[in-house]
Motif scaffolding. Sequence first.
Motif, PDB file in Angstrom:
ATOM      1  N   ASP A 116      -3.548   6.040  -5.823  1.00  0.00           N
ATOM      2  CA  ASP A 116      -2.335   5.347  -5.378  1.00  0.00           C
ATOM      3  C   ASP A 116      -2.419   5.246  -3.868  1.00  0.00           C
ATOM      4  OD1 ASP A 116       0.100   4.135  -5.366  1.00  0.00           O
ATOM      5  OD2 ASP A 116       1.266   5.945  -5.746  1.00  0.00           O
ATOM      6  N   ILE A 117      -1.817   4.239  -3.296  1.00  0.00           N
ATOM      7  CA  ILE A 117      -1.859   4.075  -1.848  1.00  0.00           C
ATOM      8  C   ILE A 117      -0.655   3.254  -1.421  1.00  0.00           C
ATOM      9  CG2 ILE A 117      -3.330   2.012  -1.970  1.00  0.00           C
ATOM     10  CD1 ILE A 117      -4.753   3.058   0.568  1.00  0.00           C
ATOM     11  N   SER A 118      -0.018   3.656  -0.350  1.00  0.00           N
ATOM     12  CA  SER A 118       1.155   2.927   0.142  1.00  0.00           C
ATOM     13  C   SER A 118       0.717   1.656   0.866  1.00  0.00           C
ATOM     14  CB  SER A 118       1.949   3.811   1.104  1.00  0.00           C
ATOM     15  OG  SER A 118       1.224   4.008   2.311  1.00  0.00           O
ATOM     16  N   LYS A 119       1.660   0.765   1.068  1.00  0.00           N
ATOM     17  CA  LYS A 119       1.346  -0.485   1.769  1.00  0.00           C
ATOM     18  C   LYS A 119       0.871  -0.197   3.190  1.00  0.00           C
ATOM     19  CE  LYS A 119       3.160  -5.075   2.854  1.00  0.00           C
ATOM     20  NZ  LYS A 119       2.543  -5.093   4.215  1.00  0.00           N
ATOM     21  N   ASP A 120       1.513   0.736   3.877  1.00  0.00           N
ATOM     22  CA  ASP A 120       1.107   1.054   5.246  1.00  0.00           C
ATOM     23  C   ASP A 120      -0.308   1.606   5.282  1.00  0.00           C
ATOM     24  OD1 ASP A 120       3.497   0.200   6.271  1.00  0.00           O
ATOM     25  OD2 ASP A 120       4.379   2.207   6.433  1.00  0.00           O
ATOM     26  N   GLU A 121      -0.619   2.516   4.340  1.00  0.00           N
ATOM     27  CA  GLU A 121      -1.971   3.080   4.290  1.00  0.00           C
ATOM     28  C   GLU A 121      -2.996   2.005   3.981  1.00  0.00           C
ATOM     29  OE1 GLU A 121      -1.551   7.604   2.694  1.00  0.00           O
ATOM     30  OE2 GLU A 121      -0.925   6.024   1.308  1.00  0.00           O
ATOM     31  N   TRP A 122      -2.644   1.128   3.027  1.00  0.00           N
ATOM     32  CA  TRP A 122      -3.560   0.045   2.674  1.00  0.00           C
ATOM     33  C   TRP A 122      -3.811  -0.865   3.869  1.00  0.00           C
ATOM     34  CZ3 TRP A 122      -7.030  -1.190  -0.849  1.00  0.00           C
ATOM     35  CH2 TRP A 122      -7.478  -2.507  -0.923  1.00  0.00           C
ATOM     36  N   TYR A 131      -1.532  -6.454  -0.006  1.00  0.00           N
ATOM     37  CA  TYR A 131      -1.101  -5.348  -0.864  1.00  0.00           C
ATOM     38  C   TYR A 131      -0.749  -5.818  -2.269  1.00  0.00           C
ATOM     39  CZ  TYR A 131       1.049  -0.884  -2.116  1.00  0.00           C
ATOM     40  OH  TYR A 131       1.348   0.312  -2.717  1.00  0.00           O
ATOM     41  N   LEU A 138      -2.733   0.180  -9.211  1.00  0.00           N
ATOM     42  CA  LEU A 138      -2.069   1.416  -8.806  1.00  0.00           C
ATOM     43  C   LEU A 138      -1.645   2.231 -10.018  1.00  0.00           C
ATOM     44  CD1 LEU A 138       0.235   0.027  -5.966  1.00  0.00           C
ATOM     45  CD2 LEU A 138      -1.934   1.262  -5.700  1.00  0.00           C
ATOM     46  N   LYS A 140       0.778   5.070 -11.914  1.00  0.00           N
ATOM     47  CA  LYS A 140       2.192   5.424 -11.877  1.00  0.00           C
ATOM     48  C   LYS A 140       2.396   6.778 -12.564  1.00  0.00           C
ATOM     49  CE  LYS A 140       3.369   1.467 -10.045  1.00  0.00           C
ATOM     50  NZ  LYS A 140       3.930   0.386 -10.869  1.00  0.00           N
TER      51      LYS A 140
END
Length: 290
Positions: A116-122, A131, A138, A140
């Motif tokens: 999983d990865i957040s939009k900011d990290e991506w 994203y 991703l 869940k």
Amino acid sequence: MKNSVKAAIIQKFFAAACLLAFSDGAFAQSEAITGPSTVEIPAGWFWQGSDGIERKYAYDIDEQVYGHDISRRNRWYDIEGDKWRVHLLPYHISKTPVTNDDYAKFIKDSGHAAPDISKDEWDRQGLIYNYDTIVPFLWKKGRPPKGRGNHPVVLVSWQDAQAYVEWLSEKTGKNWSLPSELYWEKAVRGEEGTFYPWGNIYDPALLNSGDRGPFDTTPVGQYDAGPFGLLDGVGQVFEWTSTSGQAGYRFVKGGSWDDRGCGVCRPAARHARPEHLRHILIGFRVMYRD
């Protein structure tokens, strides 16, 4: 209560207890960790790397498909090792890339973070994909995306892959590892040094690439096996190797579902990616030696 009735009740209770114990034992057995299915690569010599003829072919097909010569101008394939004969001892390597279902066992048992990865990290990774493109991949609540259990796991860094092999080694008692570039290439390419597992002419019908679609990962094992019975060695997803490209980088190999041409899908092709990178185009497979 009559003795006969009591006996009947006790007998039923005992039978139910036995059935429950058997079921628990069966469930425990089904949860036993054995590792992915493997193929055995025999001891022997093989041709590793590429020569000028192969690299020219790769540049030519890239230019034909993309309509530009960026790969040639940037000399992408010139970093490949010169073709040479190498002898390796026998080993076992996973028949397919590690799947979401395989990886889910690791996540459940170890508590390791799911892919999983957040939009900011991506966005900080600086990749060309927005994203929204990665949302279908991703996980869940620690579970793979619905209907993708038999797809290769992606969004795993090199460190994630390392954690998986360490866990798998502990669970099975075998010395699992990521394959080095040499072991990966022999398993995928075979002994004869052909450009692709099937020969020297690129055929988009024989792999999951961007030439024909579906522009996504697919269930593993949909295409013909390579020389040793290995599946999805080219196309589908790039695969992490243990070979270092430079400090903090590891070589990935095999090309992906998003590549066309496909010069980069040749087993001799290589490029280095940061060890921390999580990408929808990169997965991995594992190996061990007896």
